[in-house]
Design a protein around this motif. Structure first.
Motif, mmCIF file in Angstrom:
data_model
loop_
_atom_site.group_PDB
_atom_site.id
_atom_site.type_symbol
_atom_site.label_atom_id
_atom_site.label_comp_id
_atom_site.label_asym_id
_atom_site.label_seq_id
_atom_site.Cartn_x
_atom_site.Cartn_y
_atom_site.Cartn_z
ATOM 1 N N VAL A 141 51.149 26.964 68.796
ATOM 2 C CA VAL A 141 52.521 26.437 70.093
ATOM 3 C C VAL A 141 52.880 27.540 70.540
ATOM 4 O O VAL A 141 53.099 27.952 71.958
ATOM 5 C CB VAL A 141 53.476 25.690 69.299
ATOM 6 N N ALA A 142 53.151 28.609 69.650
ATOM 7 C CA ALA A 142 53.590 29.786 70.095
ATOM 8 C C ALA A 142 52.830 30.761 71.004
ATOM 9 O O ALA A 142 53.417 31.314 72.131
ATOM 10 C CB ALA A 142 54.246 30.896 68.784
ATOM 11 N N LYS A 143 51.463 30.746 70.970
ATOM 12 C CA LYS A 143 50.539 31.233 71.775
ATOM 13 C C LYS A 143 50.583 30.858 72.943
ATOM 14 O O LYS A 143 50.509 31.243 74.073
ATOM 15 C CB LYS A 143 49.129 31.176 70.797
ATOM 16 N N HIS A 144 50.443 29.308 72.905
ATOM 17 C CA HIS A 144 50.354 28.564 74.297
ATOM 18 C C HIS A 144 51.625 28.896 75.274
ATOM 19 O O HIS A 144 51.707 29.119 76.618
ATOM 20 C CB HIS A 144 50.053 27.345 73.924
ATOM 21 N N PHE A 145 52.936 28.750 74.525
ATOM 22 C CA PHE A 145 54.277 28.992 75.028
ATOM 23 C C PHE A 145 54.345 30.207 75.912
ATOM 24 O O PHE A 145 54.789 30.623 76.877
ATOM 25 C CB PHE A 145 55.452 28.937 74.402
ATOM 26 N N SER A 146 53.598 31.268 75.125
ATOM 27 C CA SER A 146 53.506 32.769 75.539
ATOM 28 C C SER A 146 52.688 32.813 76.723
ATOM 29 O O SER A 146 52.897 33.520 77.698
ATOM 30 C CB SER A 146 53.147 33.646 74.405
ATOM 31 N N HIS A 147 51.617 32.299 76.764
ATOM 32 C CA HIS A 147 50.822 32.171 77.602
ATOM 33 C C HIS A 147 51.332 31.670 79.196
ATOM 34 O O HIS A 147 51.370 32.396 80.186
ATOM 35 C CB HIS A 147 49.411 31.508 77.518
ATOM 36 N N GLU A 148 52.025 30.536 78.973
ATOM 37 C CA GLU A 148 52.682 29.827 80.165
ATOM 38 C C GLU A 148 53.866 31.025 80.598
ATOM 39 O O GLU A 148 53.884 31.183 81.720
ATOM 40 C CB GLU A 148 53.319 28.827 79.858
ATOM 41 N N GLU A 149 54.545 31.507 79.557
ATOM 42 C CA GLU A 149 55.828 32.296 79.914
ATOM 43 C C GLU A 149 55.301 33.797 80.734
ATOM 44 O O GLU A 149 56.128 34.154 81.459
ATOM 45 C CB GLU A 149 56.569 32.464 78.765
ATOM 46 N N LYS A 150 54.193 34.407 80.007
ATOM 47 C CA LYS A 150 53.657 35.388 80.875
ATOM 48 C C LYS A 150 53.266 35.056 82.185
ATOM 49 O O LYS A 150 53.673 36.024 83.163
ATOM 50 C CB LYS A 150 52.496 36.090 79.927
ATOM 51 N N THR A 151 52.854 33.966 82.445
ATOM 52 C CA THR A 151 52.171 33.835 83.844
ATOM 53 C C THR A 151 53.566 33.508 84.526
ATOM 54 O O THR A 151 53.546 33.779 85.848
ATOM 55 C CB THR A 151 51.331 32.535 83.801
ATOM 56 N N PHE A 152 54.546 32.702 84.085
ATOM 57 C CA PHE A 152 55.909 32.549 84.928
ATOM 58 C C PHE A 152 56.294 34.079 85.537
ATOM 59 O O PHE A 152 56.588 34.238 86.633
ATOM 60 C CB PHE A 152 56.938 31.999 83.855
ATOM 61 N N ILE A 153 56.273 34.887 84.641
ATOM 62 C CA ILE A 153 56.676 36.060 84.939
ATOM 63 C C ILE A 153 56.118 36.884 85.745
ATOM 64 O O ILE A 153 56.524 37.422 86.983
ATOM 65 C CB ILE A 153 57.240 37.255 83.418
ATOM 66 N N PHE A 154 54.540 37.126 85.611
ATOM 67 C CA PHE A 154 53.615 37.485 86.335
ATOM 68 C C PHE A 154 53.699 36.987 87.821
ATOM 69 O O PHE A 154 53.684 37.729 88.772
ATOM 70 C CB PHE A 154 52.289 37.492 85.754
#
Ligand SMILES: [Fe+2]
Ligand SMILES: [Fe+2]
Length: 134
Positions: A54-67
């Motif tokens: 779950v943490a890995k997936h959220f981090s993938h989405e969040e990095k993409t939001f910032i990027f």
């Protein structure tokens, strides 16, 4: 009772759909283990694995939001943060043997993931597509 991938979950963004499919199968794996009355230790291992993913997936989405400078990132990340805190608190209770992995927590996880994908994740589809996220 099982939790299976549904066509309505699809965002059309490959990295996201692949990770959502893994999350669905991990929740299903946990439910199967509960139904089969596996030991508390066994359930805890699967729960830990799921929380990490779950943490890995959220981090993938969040990095993409910032990027990609996604305008609704703050609200979305707040939902992630709340769920992460809830599952971490639950995990602590399981480790302290003051809570059990049971149908109640599974129903909560299934409802949360379904609603989050359908209502919150789906909001970024147009934005991700415009930034060519795959
Ligand atoms: Fe997601
Ligand atoms: Fe999300």
């Amino acid at each position: 009772m099982s939790f299976v991938w549904q066509k309505e979950f699809e965002t059309g963004i490959k990295s996201i759909d692949d990770q959502h499919k893994i999350l669905v199968s991990m929740i299903d794996e946990l439910e199967t283990a509960v139904v089969e009355k596996k030991s508390d230790e066994f359930l805890e291992v699967i729960l830990s694995k799921m929380i990490k993913y779950v943490a890995k997936h959220f981090s993938h989405e969040e990095k993409t939001f910032i990027f990609t400078k996604y305008s609704d990132a703050d609200n979305h990340m707040r939902e992630h943060e709340k769920l992460k805190q809830q599952v971490l608190d639950f995990h602590t209770k399981v480790q302290a043997k003051t809570a059990n992995v049971d149908q109640t927590i599974l129903d909560f996880l299934k409802t949360w993931l379904t609603e989050h994908i359908m209502k919150t994740d789906k909001k970024y589809i147009a934005h991700f597509n415009s930034k060519n996220v795959q």
